[in-house]
Design a protein around this motif. Structure first.
Motif, PDB file in Angstrom:
ATOM      1  N   LYS A  75       0.913  -1.272   0.056  1.00 18.72           N
ATOM      2  CA  LYS A  75       0.010  -0.010   0.106  1.00 18.72           C
ATOM      3  C   LYS A  75       0.746   1.335   0.081  1.00 18.72           C
ATOM      4  N   THR A  76       0.736   2.011  -0.998  1.00 19.93           N
ATOM      5  CA  THR A  76       1.419   3.352  -1.026  1.00 19.93           C
ATOM      6  C   THR A  76       0.610   4.494  -1.291  1.00 19.93           C
ATOM      7  N   THR A  77       1.118   5.723  -0.969  1.00 19.46           N
ATOM      8  CA  THR A  77       0.488   6.835  -1.586  1.00 19.46           C
ATOM      9  C   THR A  77       1.083   6.841  -2.913  1.00 19.46           C
ATOM     10  N   PHE A  78       0.478   7.719  -3.817  1.00 20.56           N
ATOM     11  CA  PHE A  78       0.367   7.806  -5.275  1.00 20.56           C
ATOM     12  C   PHE A  78       0.218   9.251  -5.928  1.00 20.56           C
ATOM     13  N   THR A  79       1.379   9.953  -6.374  1.00 25.16           N
ATOM     14  CA  THR A  79       1.183  11.199  -6.918  1.00 25.16           C
ATOM     15  C   THR A  79       1.562  11.098  -8.369  1.00 25.16           C
ATOM     16  N   PRO A  80       0.820  11.219  -9.202  1.00 26.36           N
ATOM     17  CA  PRO A  80       1.169  11.246 -10.784  1.00 26.36           C
ATOM     18  C   PRO A  80       1.581  12.637 -11.235  1.00 26.36           C
ATOM     19  N   THR A  81       3.017  12.652 -11.292  1.00 21.56           N
ATOM     20  CA  THR A  81       3.811  14.073 -11.588  1.00 21.56           C
ATOM     21  C   THR A  81       3.382  14.438 -12.799  1.00 21.56           C
ATOM     22  N   TRP A  82       2.811  13.475 -13.838  1.00 25.72           N
ATOM     23  CA  TRP A  82       2.536  14.260 -15.148  1.00 25.72           C
ATOM     24  C   TRP A  82       1.221  15.128 -15.225  1.00 25.72           C
ATOM     25  N   ILE A  83       0.526  14.813 -14.086  1.00 25.18           N
ATOM     26  CA  ILE A  83      -0.756  15.841 -14.005  1.00 25.18           C
ATOM     27  C   ILE A  83      -0.346  17.157 -12.940  1.00 25.18           C
ATOM     28  N   PRO A  84      -0.487  18.230 -13.629  1.00 24.81           N
ATOM     29  CA  PRO A  84       0.157  19.442 -12.895  1.00 24.81           C
ATOM     30  C   PRO A  84      -1.053  19.442 -11.444  1.00 24.81           C
ATOM     31  N   ASP A  85      -0.429  19.758 -10.356  1.00 22.76           N
ATOM     32  CA  ASP A  85      -1.233  20.037  -9.075  1.00 22.76           C
ATOM     33  C   ASP A  85      -1.977  19.047  -8.669  1.00 22.76           C
ATOM     34  N   SER A  86      -1.439  17.655  -9.216  1.00 20.63           N
ATOM     35  CA  SER A  86      -2.240  16.419  -8.615  1.00 20.63           C
ATOM     36  C   SER A  86      -2.072  16.278  -7.064  1.00 20.63           C
ATOM     37  N   GLN A  87      -3.273  15.710  -6.515  1.00 23.22           N
ATOM     38  CA  GLN A  87      -2.929  15.372  -4.891  1.00 23.22           C
ATOM     39  C   GLN A  87      -2.538  13.944  -4.865  1.00 23.22           C
ATOM     40  N   ALA A  88      -1.952  13.743  -3.714  1.00 27.86           N
ATOM     41  CA  ALA A  88      -1.514  12.054  -3.361  1.00 27.86           C
ATOM     42  C   ALA A  88      -3.048  11.424  -3.334  1.00 27.86           C
TER      43      ALA A  88
END
Length: 146
Positions: A75-88
């Motif tokens: 289980k991880t947090t996940f932040t897609p950096t290809w989406i500007p201002d994305s939330q974890a």
């Protein structure tokens, strides 16, 4: 009014032992073949960071390991950096033995439905799981989706 937050669940049965599936999920050489050509890097310990890197070395996504039970649960947090201002958000991989096969369940939650749709995660996760299955069972990942 904020968008609804739901858990998005996907399951697939892979004709392999859970250890083989686990290795494919956590190995940079494997992820590069089935996970949009990204290489994952982590020590795979609780509270450690992980990052997926594109072929050009740029960061694709990142997060932190919240829970880990090798061979069965990640289980991880996940932040897609290809989406500007994305939330974890949170992504969980569960692997259960099912006879001589493995039942793999991926759950993506803590993400609002609008962000989930805009990020095309539904098709993305189906592709990742299908390509993982293909790689393990045939030695070849699926052709590029995007």
């Amino acid at each position: 009014m904020s968008a609804a937050v739901a858990a998005h669940e996907y399951e697939v049965i892979i004709n392999a032992a859970p250890e083989v599936v686990w290795q494919a999920i956590t190995s940079p050489d494997s992820t590069q073949k089935y996970y949009f050509k990204t290489r994952v890097e982590s020590t795979w310990e609780k509270d450690s960071d992980f990052r997926y890197y594109n072929l050009d070395g740029s960061l694709s996504s990142e997060g932190k390991v919240i829970e880990i039970e090798p061979q069965s649960h990640l289980k991880t947090t996940f932040t897609p950096t290809w989406i500007p201002d994305s939330q974890a958000s949170t992504v969980t991989w569960d692997i259960q033995p099912l006879g001589t096969t493995a039942l793999v369940k991926l759950t993506h939650d803590s993400i609002n439905d609008t962000a989930f749709a805009e990020g095309q995660f539904h098709a993305g996760w189906i592709y990742v799981l299908s390509s993982l299955k293909s790689l393990i069972e045939t030695g070849e990942a699926l052709p590029d989706l995007f």
